[in-house]
Design an enzyme around this catalytic site. Structure first.
Site, mmCIF file in Angstrom:
data_model
loop_
_atom_site.group_PDB
_atom_site.id
_atom_site.type_symbol
_atom_site.label_atom_id
_atom_site.label_comp_id
_atom_site.label_asym_id
_atom_site.label_seq_id
_atom_site.Cartn_x
_atom_site.Cartn_y
_atom_site.Cartn_z
ATOM 1 N N GLU A 27 51.469 50.423 33.631
ATOM 2 C CA GLU A 27 50.577 49.297 33.950
ATOM 3 C C GLU A 27 50.479 48.354 32.755
ATOM 4 O O GLU A 27 50.467 47.134 32.917
ATOM 5 C CB GLU A 27 49.176 49.793 34.306
ATOM 6 C CG GLU A 27 49.093 50.561 35.611
ATOM 7 C CD GLU A 27 47.682 51.010 35.899
ATOM 8 O OE1 GLU A 27 47.069 50.413 36.808
ATOM 9 O OE2 GLU A 27 47.193 51.951 35.223
ATOM 10 N N TYR A 59 33.649 24.164 36.726
ATOM 11 C CA TYR A 59 34.337 25.357 37.202
ATOM 12 C C TYR A 59 35.824 25.322 36.881
ATOM 13 O O TYR A 59 36.458 26.363 36.807
ATOM 14 C CB TYR A 59 34.060 25.649 38.672
ATOM 15 C CG TYR A 59 34.251 24.517 39.642
ATOM 16 C CD1 TYR A 59 35.500 24.172 40.113
ATOM 17 C CD2 TYR A 59 33.152 23.798 40.098
ATOM 18 C CE1 TYR A 59 35.659 23.135 41.014
ATOM 19 C CE2 TYR A 59 33.301 22.778 41.001
ATOM 20 C CZ TYR A 59 34.565 22.434 41.459
ATOM 21 O OH TYR A 59 34.717 21.418 42.350
ATOM 22 N N GLU A 79 36.175 48.120 35.061
ATOM 23 C CA GLU A 79 34.771 47.995 34.698
ATOM 24 C C GLU A 79 34.623 47.194 33.401
ATOM 25 O O GLU A 79 33.748 46.321 33.287
ATOM 26 C CB GLU A 79 34.132 49.384 34.533
ATOM 27 C CG GLU A 79 33.984 50.154 35.822
ATOM 28 C CD GLU A 79 35.226 50.928 36.269
ATOM 29 O OE1 GLU A 79 35.093 51.710 37.230
ATOM 30 O OE2 GLU A 79 36.326 50.750 35.688
ATOM 31 N N LYS A 104 42.076 44.734 42.306
ATOM 32 C CA LYS A 104 43.323 45.286 41.774
ATOM 33 C C LYS A 104 44.128 45.793 42.977
ATOM 34 O O LYS A 104 44.179 46.987 43.264
ATOM 35 C CB LYS A 104 43.004 46.407 40.788
ATOM 36 C CG LYS A 104 44.204 46.915 40.006
ATOM 37 C CD LYS A 104 43.769 47.942 38.959
ATOM 38 C CE LYS A 104 44.958 48.476 38.206
ATOM 39 N NZ LYS A 104 44.569 49.463 37.189
#
Length: 128
Positions: A27, A59, A79, A104
């Site tokens: 990953e 934004y 997290e 994900k």
């Protein structure tokens, strides 16, 4: 009425980023797509009255900062990544709270699934 109900909400959904986050070596090496949804609590009244970008959250700039937060400095957990993104959102003092969802969709799970997503909500008062 909760804080989330007392203010307006600005949403930016489906921000596509390419990051190298995860606990597995592949990953980190190969990277993968992460999608980010933002919902921000802020008072849009001043901007509505002035019709001036300086009186609200830009934004476009925020999305650029969020992409940079995702695409740099790999971490193991979504997290940790979500917390990082929330901190970026709360840098603008007009943002009272930020709800961040990190998707994900290509998580390394040996099963058929459509998404892995974590949603956190952080306020200006949160110590983390």
């Amino acid at each position: 009425m909760t804080d989330e109900q007392a203010v307006d909400q600005l949403s930016v959904l489906g921000i596509e980023c390419f990051g190298h986050h995860g606990v597995f070596g592949f990953e980190r090496r190969e990277g993968q797509v992460f999608l980010v949804d933002l919902v921000l609590g802020l008072d849009t009244g001043p901007a509505a009255a002035s019709d001036d970008l300086h009186d609200t959250v830009d934004y476009g700039s925020l999305v650029a900062s969020v992409k940079a937060a995702v695409e740099n400095d790999p971490v193991d957990l979504i997290e940790t990544l979500a917390q990082r993104i929330a901190k970026v959102c709360l840098l603008d003092s007009r943002v009272e709270w930020a709800r961040v969802t990190v998707h994900k969709p290509d998580a390394p799970i040996d099963a058929t699934f459509s998404d892995v997503a974590l949603t956190i909500t952080r306020t200006r008062e949160d110590p983390t």
